[in-house]
Motif scaffolding. Structure first.
Motif, PDB file in Angstrom:
ATOM      1  N   LEU A 238     -32.834 -50.671  13.161  1.00  0.00           N
ATOM      2  CA  LEU A 238     -33.648 -51.878  13.067  1.00  0.00           C
ATOM      3  C   LEU A 238     -35.135 -51.561  13.122  1.00  0.00           C
ATOM      4  O   LEU A 238     -35.940 -52.158  12.422  1.00  0.00           O
ATOM      5  CB  LEU A 238     -33.267 -52.835  14.199  1.00  0.00           C
ATOM      6  CG  LEU A 238     -33.923 -54.217  14.192  1.00  0.00           C
ATOM      7  CD1 LEU A 238     -33.586 -54.962  12.914  1.00  0.00           C
ATOM      8  CD2 LEU A 238     -33.486 -55.021  15.403  1.00  0.00           C
ATOM      9  N   PHE A 239     -35.514 -50.610  13.982  1.00  0.00           N
ATOM     10  CA  PHE A 239     -36.931 -50.287  14.163  1.00  0.00           C
ATOM     11  C   PHE A 239     -37.238 -48.951  13.497  1.00  0.00           C
ATOM     12  O   PHE A 239     -36.539 -47.962  13.709  1.00  0.00           O
ATOM     13  CB  PHE A 239     -37.268 -50.224  15.656  1.00  0.00           C
ATOM     14  CG  PHE A 239     -36.917 -51.496  16.372  1.00  0.00           C
ATOM     15  CD1 PHE A 239     -37.709 -52.618  16.231  1.00  0.00           C
ATOM     16  CD2 PHE A 239     -35.789 -51.572  17.163  1.00  0.00           C
ATOM     17  CE1 PHE A 239     -37.387 -53.795  16.869  1.00  0.00           C
ATOM     18  CE2 PHE A 239     -35.458 -52.740  17.812  1.00  0.00           C
ATOM     19  CZ  PHE A 239     -36.253 -53.856  17.668  1.00  0.00           C
ATOM     20  N   GLN A 240     -38.289 -48.934  12.709  1.00  0.00           N
ATOM     21  CA  GLN A 240     -38.667 -47.744  11.964  1.00  0.00           C
ATOM     22  C   GLN A 240     -39.952 -47.150  12.532  1.00  0.00           C
ATOM     23  O   GLN A 240     -40.887 -47.875  12.889  1.00  0.00           O
ATOM     24  CB  GLN A 240     -38.872 -48.083  10.489  1.00  0.00           C
ATOM     25  CG  GLN A 240     -37.611 -48.551   9.802  1.00  0.00           C
ATOM     26  CD  GLN A 240     -37.894 -49.000   8.386  1.00  0.00           C
ATOM     27  OE1 GLN A 240     -38.266 -50.144   8.136  1.00  0.00           O
ATOM     28  NE2 GLN A 240     -37.729 -48.081   7.452  1.00  0.00           N
ATOM     29  N   ALA A 241     -39.974 -45.817  12.612  1.00  0.00           N
ATOM     30  CA  ALA A 241     -41.153 -45.138  13.129  1.00  0.00           C
ATOM     31  C   ALA A 241     -42.271 -45.161  12.087  1.00  0.00           C
ATOM     32  O   ALA A 241     -42.023 -45.222  10.886  1.00  0.00           O
ATOM     33  CB  ALA A 241     -40.799 -43.690  13.480  1.00  0.00           C
ATOM     34  N   SER A 242     -43.503 -45.153  12.587  1.00  0.00           N
ATOM     35  CA  SER A 242     -44.660 -45.071  11.697  1.00  0.00           C
ATOM     36  C   SER A 242     -45.652 -44.083  12.291  1.00  0.00           C
ATOM     37  O   SER A 242     -45.536 -43.666  13.446  1.00  0.00           O
ATOM     38  CB  SER A 242     -45.313 -46.454  11.541  1.00  0.00           C
ATOM     39  OG  SER A 242     -46.016 -46.812  12.720  1.00  0.00           O
ATOM     40  N   ASP A 243     -46.661 -43.715  11.484  1.00  0.00           N
ATOM     41  CA  ASP A 243     -47.656 -42.746  11.945  1.00  0.00           C
ATOM     42  C   ASP A 243     -48.501 -43.292  13.092  1.00  0.00           C
ATOM     43  O   ASP A 243     -49.140 -42.530  13.811  1.00  0.00           O
ATOM     44  CB  ASP A 243     -48.562 -42.348  10.772  1.00  0.00           C
ATOM     45  CG  ASP A 243     -47.799 -41.601   9.684  1.00  0.00           C
ATOM     46  OD1 ASP A 243     -46.749 -41.019  10.005  1.00  0.00           O
ATOM     47  OD2 ASP A 243     -48.253 -41.617   8.523  1.00  0.00           O
ATOM     48  N   GLU A 244     -48.507 -44.607  13.256  1.00  0.00           N
ATOM     49  CA  GLU A 244     -49.305 -45.225  14.306  1.00  0.00           C
ATOM     50  C   GLU A 244     -48.566 -45.304  15.641  1.00  0.00           C
ATOM     51  O   GLU A 244     -49.147 -45.698  16.651  1.00  0.00           O
ATOM     52  CB  GLU A 244     -49.721 -46.640  13.866  1.00  0.00           C
ATOM     53  CG  GLU A 244     -50.543 -46.652  12.581  1.00  0.00           C
ATOM     54  CD  GLU A 244     -50.803 -48.071  12.109  1.00  0.00           C
ATOM     55  OE1 GLU A 244     -50.315 -49.014  12.773  1.00  0.00           O
ATOM     56  OE2 GLU A 244     -51.483 -48.234  11.081  1.00  0.00           O
ATOM     57  N   ASP A 245     -47.291 -44.957  15.663  1.00  0.00           N
ATOM     58  CA  ASP A 245     -46.505 -45.058  16.895  1.00  0.00           C
ATOM     59  C   ASP A 245     -46.995 -44.075  17.955  1.00  0.00           C
ATOM     60  O   ASP A 245     -47.593 -43.023  17.639  1.00  0.00           O
ATOM     61  CB  ASP A 245     -45.027 -44.790  16.610  1.00  0.00           C
ATOM     62  CG  ASP A 245     -44.370 -45.969  15.902  1.00  0.00           C
ATOM     63  OD1 ASP A 245     -44.975 -47.046  15.886  1.00  0.00           O
ATOM     64  OD2 ASP A 245     -43.252 -45.786  15.387  1.00  0.00           O
ATOM     65  N   LEU A 246     -46.697 -44.408  19.222  1.00  0.00           N
ATOM     66  CA  LEU A 246     -47.045 -43.565  20.363  1.00  0.00           C
ATOM     67  C   LEU A 246     -45.794 -42.898  20.915  1.00  0.00           C
ATOM     68  O   LEU A 246     -44.710 -43.484  20.904  1.00  0.00           O
ATOM     69  CB  LEU A 246     -47.706 -44.418  21.454  1.00  0.00           C
ATOM     70  CG  LEU A 246     -48.941 -45.218  21.022  1.00  0.00           C
ATOM     71  CD1 LEU A 246     -49.374 -46.166  22.142  1.00  0.00           C
ATOM     72  CD2 LEU A 246     -50.079 -44.284  20.642  1.00  0.00           C
ATOM     73  N   SER A 247     -45.937 -41.670  21.380  1.00  0.00           N
ATOM     74  CA  SER A 247     -44.809 -40.928  21.935  1.00  0.00           C
ATOM     75  C   SER A 247     -44.780 -41.083  23.448  1.00  0.00           C
ATOM     76  O   SER A 247     -45.816 -40.985  24.112  1.00  0.00           O
ATOM     77  CB  SER A 247     -44.901 -39.441  21.569  1.00  0.00           C
ATOM     78  OG  SER A 247     -44.805 -39.276  20.167  1.00  0.00           O
ATOM     79  N   VAL A 248     -43.585 -41.300  23.985  1.00  0.00           N
ATOM     80  CA  VAL A 248     -43.396 -41.443  25.428  1.00  0.00           C
ATOM     81  C   VAL A 248     -42.197 -40.602  25.841  1.00  0.00           C
ATOM     82  O   VAL A 248     -41.127 -40.684  25.230  1.00  0.00           O
ATOM     83  CB  VAL A 248     -43.159 -42.920  25.821  1.00  0.00           C
ATOM     84  CG1 VAL A 248     -42.949 -43.043  27.327  1.00  0.00           C
ATOM     85  CG2 VAL A 248     -44.315 -43.792  25.371  1.00  0.00           C
ATOM     86  N   VAL A 249     -42.352 -39.794  26.884  1.00  0.00           N
ATOM     87  CA  VAL A 249     -41.265 -38.976  27.410  1.00  0.00           C
ATOM     88  C   VAL A 249     -40.604 -39.733  28.556  1.00  0.00           C
ATOM     89  O   VAL A 249     -41.287 -40.213  29.472  1.00  0.00           O
ATOM     90  CB  VAL A 249     -41.779 -37.616  27.904  1.00  0.00           C
ATOM     91  CG1 VAL A 249     -40.633 -36.792  28.490  1.00  0.00           C
ATOM     92  CG2 VAL A 249     -42.458 -36.858  26.765  1.00  0.00           C
ATOM     93  N   ILE A 250     -39.289 -39.846  28.500  1.00  0.00           N
ATOM     94  CA  ILE A 250     -38.554 -40.538  29.555  1.00  0.00           C
ATOM     95  C   ILE A 250     -37.374 -39.685  30.009  1.00  0.00           C
ATOM     96  O   ILE A 250     -36.977 -38.736  29.319  1.00  0.00           O
ATOM     97  CB  ILE A 250     -38.027 -41.909  29.083  1.00  0.00           C
ATOM     98  CG1 ILE A 250     -36.990 -41.708  27.966  1.00  0.00           C
ATOM     99  CG2 ILE A 250     -39.160 -42.812  28.612  1.00  0.00           C
ATOM    100  CD1 ILE A 250     -36.191 -42.949  27.660  1.00  0.00           C
ATOM    101  N   GLU A 251     -36.825 -40.030  31.164  1.00  0.00           N
ATOM    102  CA  GLU A 251     -35.587 -39.431  31.663  1.00  0.00           C
ATOM    103  C   GLU A 251     -34.581 -40.551  31.879  1.00  0.00           C
ATOM    104  O   GLU A 251     -34.947 -41.653  32.309  1.00  0.00           O
ATOM    105  CB  GLU A 251     -35.818 -38.684  32.974  1.00  0.00           C
ATOM    106  CG  GLU A 251     -36.626 -37.410  32.827  1.00  0.00           C
ATOM    107  CD  GLU A 251     -36.818 -36.707  34.176  1.00  0.00           C
ATOM    108  OE1 GLU A 251     -36.234 -37.187  35.184  1.00  0.00           O
ATOM    109  OE2 GLU A 251     -37.543 -35.702  34.213  1.00  0.00           O
TER     110      GLU A 251
END
Length: 330
Positions: A238-251
């Motif tokens: 449903l959701f597509q990544a784009s160049d404007e997206d932010l990266s978040v590291v989770i556990e």
């Protein structure tokens, strides 16, 4: 020349018989003419089949046909009034049935589907709900499913899709910003109780996904959709990544990874002990983490960057603080 009635083989007779019995079970008392009209066959063929039903059944433990091992009908009604009413069933009642809870859950789902604009007034849905009610092992719990709040928006979008014109609306994005959008509607999809429009956004010149409850002043335009959608293929997610997206590291626990498939396209993970793993998400804005973390309360830990941790921590603290506020009661 006189027209001949086609001679039916044994397999044809059996097929018709197996179709007629469930029909008679769903209709307590019908005329031969009504049954013949339903199946599109001559009335005499129905009468022959009913007589055959009355000598059909399953032998008991003695391998002989005893009382109760055969179907039976209301003979007086059949012979005097040309009406069919089954009075005894064999074998069919022994088939597995949905429990009351299973039938109630399925009926609730059908109620939800029938409340959507494209499924409104569907006789087939109502008929299926009635069959589930009659066929359950016990009376299903009576449930009422409310119509989705997005009915009006879906009606506008679906009409625009059929007419091949764009829709326009004001949209509150994940950053809390209002933007005016012109979109070619391509698809409506739901995730849990939320509905989304997937379409070609003329502002971004790319496919985008919009939550219906964040739209305002939605209306159809007279502008035709672009020619791009003939060759445009929407992704399965449903959701597509784009160049404007932010990266978040989770556990989170590895068993919960599937719940975040739309946010972690590559699904790469690093074990961190026990069942927990570390992975990277793509989000449009750190504020979007609030909804994600809230939906997996107690499972997700935001690791980095620091700004993302701060956004989620402040949101959680604000929610917890509300429990400390006085209730105003004596």
């Amino acid at each position: 020349m006189t027209a001949r009635t086609p001679v039916l083989g044994a397999s044809d007779k059996l097929t018709f018989l197996l179709s007629l019995i469930p029909y008679l079970m769903d209709h307590d008392n019908v005329t031969v003419t009504e049954a013949a009209g339903h199946f599109g066959v001559p009335p005499e063929r129905v009468r022959d089949a009913v007589r055959l039903i009355a000598v059909s059944g399953i032998p008991g433990e003695t391998h002989q046909y005893l009382d109760g091992d055969l179907f039976d009908i209301h003979w007086d009604e059949f012979e005097d009034n040309d009406r069919i009413a089954l009075t005894h069933l064999v074998a069919i009642d022994d088939s597995p049935r949905f429990s009351a809870r299973e039938a109630a859950a399925l009926i609730a789902g059908l109620q939800y589907l029938s409340s959507l604009p494209e499924n409104a007034d569907r006789d087939a849905v109502a008929s299926l709900m009635a069959k589930l009610t009659r066929g359950a092992s016990a009376t299903p719990t009576q449930l009422a499913v409310s119509s989705p709040d997005s009915d009006a928006a879906m009606t506008v979008i679906q009409a625009s899709g059929r007419d091949g014109v764009q829709v326009e609306f004001d949209y509150l994005n994940a950053r809390g910003e209002n933007e005016h959008r012109f979109v070619d509607p391509l698809r409506l999809e739901s995730v849990d109780s939320d509905w989304y429009l997937r379409g070609w956004c003329h502002l971004r010149q790319a496919p985008r996904t919009f939550r219906l409850d964040r739209m305002s002043d939605l209306r159809a335009t007279t502008e035709p959709v672009g020619s791009h959608d003939a060759g445009l293929v929407l992704s399965d997610t449903l959701f597509q990544a784009s160049d404007e997206d932010l990266s978040v590291v989770i556990e989170l626990p590895s068993s919960a990874l599937a719940l975040l498939a739309d946010y972690a396209p590559d699904r790469a993970t690093t074990p961190v002990g026990g069942d927990r793993v570390r992975t990277t998400l793509r989000v449009a804005h750190y504020h979007g983490l609030k909804r994600l973390v809230g939906g997996l309360a107690g499972l997700v830990t935001v690791v980095e960057p620091a700004e993302a941790r701060q956004v989620v921590a402040e949101w959680a603290a604000a929610g917890a603080a509300r429990y400390d506020e006085p209730t105003g009661r004596a």
